[in-house]
Design a protein around this motif. Structure first.
Motif, PDB file in Angstrom:
ATOM      1  N   ARG A 117       0.827  -1.201   0.000  1.00  0.00           N
ATOM      2  CA  ARG A 117       0.000   0.000   0.000  1.00  0.00           C
ATOM      3  C   ARG A 117       0.864   1.254   0.000  1.00  0.00           C
TER       4      ARG A 117
ATOM      5  N   ASP B 194     -12.039   3.818  16.558  1.00  0.00           N
ATOM      6  CA  ASP B 194     -11.212   3.907  15.362  1.00  0.00           C
ATOM      7  C   ASP B 194     -10.294   2.704  15.168  1.00  0.00           C
ATOM      8  N   GLY B 195     -10.443   1.665  15.988  1.00  0.00           N
ATOM      9  CA  GLY B 195      -9.588   0.495  15.807  1.00  0.00           C
ATOM     10  C   GLY B 195      -9.618  -0.422  17.019  1.00  0.00           C
TER      11      GLY B 195
ATOM     12  N   PRO C 185      -5.740  -0.025  13.151  1.00  0.00           N
ATOM     13  CA  PRO C 185      -6.846   0.834  12.705  1.00  0.00           C
ATOM     14  C   PRO C 185      -7.986   0.013  12.110  1.00  0.00           C
ATOM     15  N   LYS C 186      -9.194   0.497  12.255  1.00  0.00           N
ATOM     16  CA  LYS C 186     -10.366  -0.253  11.782  1.00  0.00           C
ATOM     17  C   LYS C 186     -10.349  -0.431  10.264  1.00  0.00           C
ATOM     18  N   GLU C 187      -9.628   0.455   9.546  1.00  0.00           N
ATOM     19  CA  GLU C 187      -9.566   0.325   8.082  1.00  0.00           C
ATOM     20  C   GLU C 187      -8.948  -0.994   7.634  1.00  0.00           C
ATOM     21  N   TYR C 188      -8.213  -1.647   8.524  1.00  0.00           N
ATOM     22  CA  TYR C 188      -7.508  -2.870   8.150  1.00  0.00           C
ATOM     23  C   TYR C 188      -8.281  -4.145   8.468  1.00  0.00           C
TER      24      TYR C 188
END
Length: 231
Positions: free
Chosen positions: A76, A180-181, A198-201
């Motif tokens: 990424r 947020d995670g 992080p929650k994006e992962y």
């Protein structure tokens, strides 16, 4: 002497002359032979023509594209800005253990590259953007404690003994879900290690494998561990 003429046959009837073969009888036979030869020539010529045509088509047709090969997952893109993390002073023993851990952590975790930290490079590591962080020795050891009575609070360094703990590659983690995670802290090691995902992962556990392997190799086990870690 009588002149020899048409001699009579034994029965007295005159002998018959052998019929002559004329051109009209021979012609159909030649025609049949010619047609037969032409048919054989055609039977031989057709497969040869098809074979030549197939070969020519194969030579002129474009090559079939090769099947795509699997490529390694791309790393990424991320910021190179140093990540801000707390860097408390550590006692000699935790500092030594944390330096050993940090020196062995991989340059990438899955598809996240390691990036610089603003402080405490001997105890902190960050990966990706947003940053997945690894902090060593910055929190007190955690242990399970009975839930407090109504209105009470857990002592420092405790988590409710009803909470789940997760084992990943022989390391036991206590998770805390945040907006947020997910924050995960080891509960079976001499020096605590904390990882924030992080929650994006997505699911946090998928990021702990390589980190857990290094923890096993560099951070000694604690003398005691929650029951859920050894179940």
């Amino acid at each position: 002497m009588d002149e020899i003429g048409n001699s009579p046959t034994r029965d007295g009837s005159p002998a018959q002359e052998e019929p002559r073969r004329d051109a009209t009888q021979e012609a159909p036979r030649r025609d049949r032979a010619t047609r037969r030869a032409a048919l054989w020539a055609t039977l031989v010529a057709v497969p040869v023509t098809l074979a030549v045509a197939g070969f020519t088509f194969a030579k002129l047709a474009p090559d079939e594209p090769a099947a795509p090969t699997a490529s390694p997952s791309a790393v990424r893109s991320q910021s190179s800005t140093p990540v801000q993390l707390p860097a408390p002073d550590l006692a000699e023993r935790p500092a030594t253990v944390c330096r050993a851990l940090v020196s062995q952590l991989p340059p990438t975790v899955r598809d996240l590259n390691q990036r610089p930290v603003a402080a405490g490079a001997e105890q902190n590591v960050a990966y990706g953007d947003p940053a997945l962080t690894v902090a060593c020795g910055g929190t007190p050891p955690l242990k399970p404690c009975p839930s407090p009575t109504a209105g009470g609070a857990l002592p420092a360094g405790c988590f409710p003994n009803t909470d789940e703990v997760w084992g990943v590659n022989r390391v036991c983690w206590h998770p805390i879900e945040q907006a947020d995670g997910t924050v995960l802290t080891t509960v079976d090691r001499e020096v605590p290690v904390q990882v924030r995902v992080p929650k994006e992962y997505g699911p946090a556990l998928q990021w702990l494998g390589a980190i857990s392997d290094v923890i096993v190799a560099t951070v000694p086990s604690a003398k005691t561990a929650p029951a859920g870690c050894t179940a």
